[in-house]
Enzyme design. Structure first.
Site, PDB file in Angstrom:
ATOM      1  CD  GLU A   1      26.087  -9.086  -6.424  1.00 54.58           C
ATOM      2  OE1 GLU A   1      27.094  -9.832  -6.406  1.00 54.58           O
ATOM      3  OE2 GLU A   1      25.941  -8.162  -7.236  1.00 54.58           O
TER       4      GLU A   1
ATOM      5  CG  ASP B   1      35.796 -11.733  -6.965  1.00 51.89           C
ATOM      6  OD1 ASP B   1      35.399 -12.840  -6.556  1.00 51.89           O
ATOM      7  OD2 ASP B   1      35.052 -10.871  -7.475  1.00 51.89           O
TER       8      ASP B   1
ATOM      9  CE  LYS C   1      33.350 -11.886  -4.142  1.00 54.69           C
ATOM     10  NZ  LYS C   1      32.722 -12.355  -5.398  1.00 54.69           N
TER      11      LYS C   1
ATOM     12  CB  SER D   1      33.278  -5.252  -9.602  1.00 58.31           C
ATOM     13  OG  SER D   1      34.066  -5.093  -8.435  1.00 58.31           O
TER      14      SER D   1
ATOM     15  CD  GLU E   1      30.413 -14.560  -9.320  1.00 59.58           C
ATOM     16  OE1 GLU E   1      29.623 -15.018 -10.170  1.00 59.58           O
ATOM     17  OE2 GLU E   1      30.882 -13.409  -9.376  1.00 59.58           O
TER      18      GLU E   1
HETATM   19  O1  KIV Z   1      33.616  -8.252  -7.912  1.00 57.02           O
HETATM   20  C1  KIV Z   1      32.916  -7.746  -7.036  1.00 57.02           C
HETATM   21  O2  KIV Z   1      33.047  -6.580  -6.665  1.00 57.02           O
HETATM   22  C2  KIV Z   1      31.904  -8.597  -6.442  1.00 57.02           C
HETATM   23  C3  KIV Z   1      30.745  -7.902  -5.811  1.00 57.02           C
HETATM   24  C4  KIV Z   1      29.811  -7.412  -6.857  1.00 57.02           C
HETATM   25  C5  KIV Z   1      30.044  -8.782  -4.881  1.00 57.02           C
HETATM   26  O3  KIV Z   1      31.987  -9.779  -6.528  1.00 57.02           O
END
Ligand code: KIV
Length: 301
Positions: A195, A97, A126, A59, A128
Site C-alpha cells: 500500500e 482482514d 490478511k 476499512s 499487517e
Molecule cells: O481494510 C482495507 O480495506 C485495507 C486496504 C486499505 C488495503 O486493508
C-alpha cells in the site's frame, strides 16, 4: 451466452477462484482485480462483474461504520461483514482482514481469529506488518490457512507511521520493505499487498519475490490492483479522496437523490399509488368502505 458470462469478460463465470487460480494469473502476467466488500449486495455485484478477489477490509470501520480510522473495529463486527460477503461470492476469492489486536498479542489469538474468518466462509486472511509478525504468519499457515501480508502504509500503525503517508520513498526505506516482504514469504504467505509505495519501489520489491504481489496506490508494476469499493463507487462519506483512484460512479448523488424524490412523493401523497396497493374482492372492499363511513365506538375494557 448468459448475461453473467458476458459480464465476466474472459474469466470463467462460475469456477471458484483459489490460490492456484491467482498464482496462474501471475504466471500468465494477467492482472488480478481486487476490491473491498463488506456486504452481500456489493459482493454479489462485484462477483457478477468478474472481480477476482474481495477483501473484507477493516476499512469497514471507516466506510461502513463511520469511525475516523480502522483501529476500533472488532472481530465480532468483522465476522458479520465476512459472512455476508462470503454468501455473495460465488466465484471471487474472499480475504478476511484481521483487525487491530486480533493477531498482534500472541500466536494462539492469531490462529483462533484467522480460523474464525475461515469458518465464516473466507478463503484467506490478511494481516499487517513484516518481520515482527512473521511468527504469526507461520503459526496461521501451519494451521492450514492461506495468509496475505500487507506492507508499506499499514493503517493499523498510523501512530508509528505518523498518519497515512507514502512509504518506501528512498532506496533504504524500500530495502526495509523488501526485508519485511522476504520474512513474510519465508513464513509461508501466499501473497503480499503493498500500500502507498512509489511504482519504482514496488517494482524493485516485486522482482525480488516469488509470491503474488498486489498493490493499492503502489503503481502499475504489480500482479493485481486493489481499491476500496467506496472510493470507486463514490459513496465514501468523509474527506479522504486518495489520488490513486478513479471514480466509476457517483453513488452518493444517486442515493441521496433517490431518498429526496421518495420524500417528495410521500409528502405530496403521490406514494403509495394504486399500483402499490394489495387488492381484495370488490364485495369485501365495498363492505369495509361502507362500515368505515358508520360511526365507530371503540370498545373500552
Ligand atoms: O481494510 C482495507 O480495506 C485495507 C486496504 C486499505 C488495503 O486493508
Amino acid at each position: 451466452m448468459t448475461a453473467t458470462t458476458a459480464n465476466c469478460s474472459t474469466r470463467s463465470a462460475t469456477k471458484k477462484v483459489t490460490v492456484n487460480t491467482l498464482a496462474a494469473l501471475k504466471a500468465r502476467d494477467e492482472k488480478a482485480v481486487f476490491v473491498t466488500a463488506y456486504d452481500y449486495p456489493t459482493a454479489t455485484f462485484a462477483d457478477r462483474a468478474g472481480v477476482d478477489l474481495l477483501l473484507v477490509g477493516d476499512s469497514a470501520a471507516m466506510t461502513v461504520l463511520g469511525h475516523a480510522n480502522t483501529l476500533s473495529i472488532t472481530m465480532t463486527e468483522m465476522l458479520v461483514f465476512a459472512r455476508a460477503v462470503a454468501r455473495g461470492a460465488q466465484r471471487a476469492f474472499v480475504v478476511g482482514d484481521l483487525p487491530f489486536l486480533s493477531y498482534q498479542v500472541n500466536n494462539d489469538d492469531a490462529v483462533r481469529n484467522a480460523g474464525a474468518f475461515i469458518a465464516a466462509g473466507c478463503d484467506a486472511v490478511k494481516l499487517e506488518g513484516g518481520v515482527r509478525v512473521a511468527d504469526r504468519v507461520r503459526a496461521i499457515t501451519d494451521a492450514g490457512i492461506a495468509v496475505m501480508g500487507h506492507l508499506g502504509l499499514t493503517p493499523q500503525s498510523i501512530g508509528q507511521q505518523g498518519g497515512y503517508r507514502v512509504q518506501g520513498k528512498t532506496l533504504a526505506a524500500t530495502q526495509r520493505v523488501l526485508d519485511d516482504a522476504l520474512a513474510l514469504q519465508d513464513a509461508g504467505a501466499f501473497a503480499i499487498l503493498f500500500e502507498a509505495l512509489p511504482p519504482e519501489s514496488a517494482a524493485y520489491i516485486r522482482e525480488r519475490l516469488d509470491i503474488i504481489c498486489y498493490g493499492i496506490g503502489a503503481g502499475p508494476h504489480l500482479d493485481g490492483q486493489l481499491v476500496i469499493s467506496h472510493d470507486i463507487l463514490g459513496n465514501f462519506v468523509g474527506d479522504i479522496a486518495p489520488k490513486f483512484v478513479s471514480r466509476y460512479a457517483n453513488l452518493d448523488q444517486v442515493v441521496e437523490d433517490a431518498f429526496r424524490r421518495y420524500a417528495t412523493d410521500v409528502r405530496a401523497q403521490r406514494f403509495p399509488a394504486p399500483n402499490h396497493w394489495y387488492s381484495i374482492d370488490a364485495s369485501e372492499a365495498a363492505a369495509l368502505t361502507q362500515l368505515s363511513r358508520e360511526p365507530f365506538a371503540r370498545k373500552t375494557a
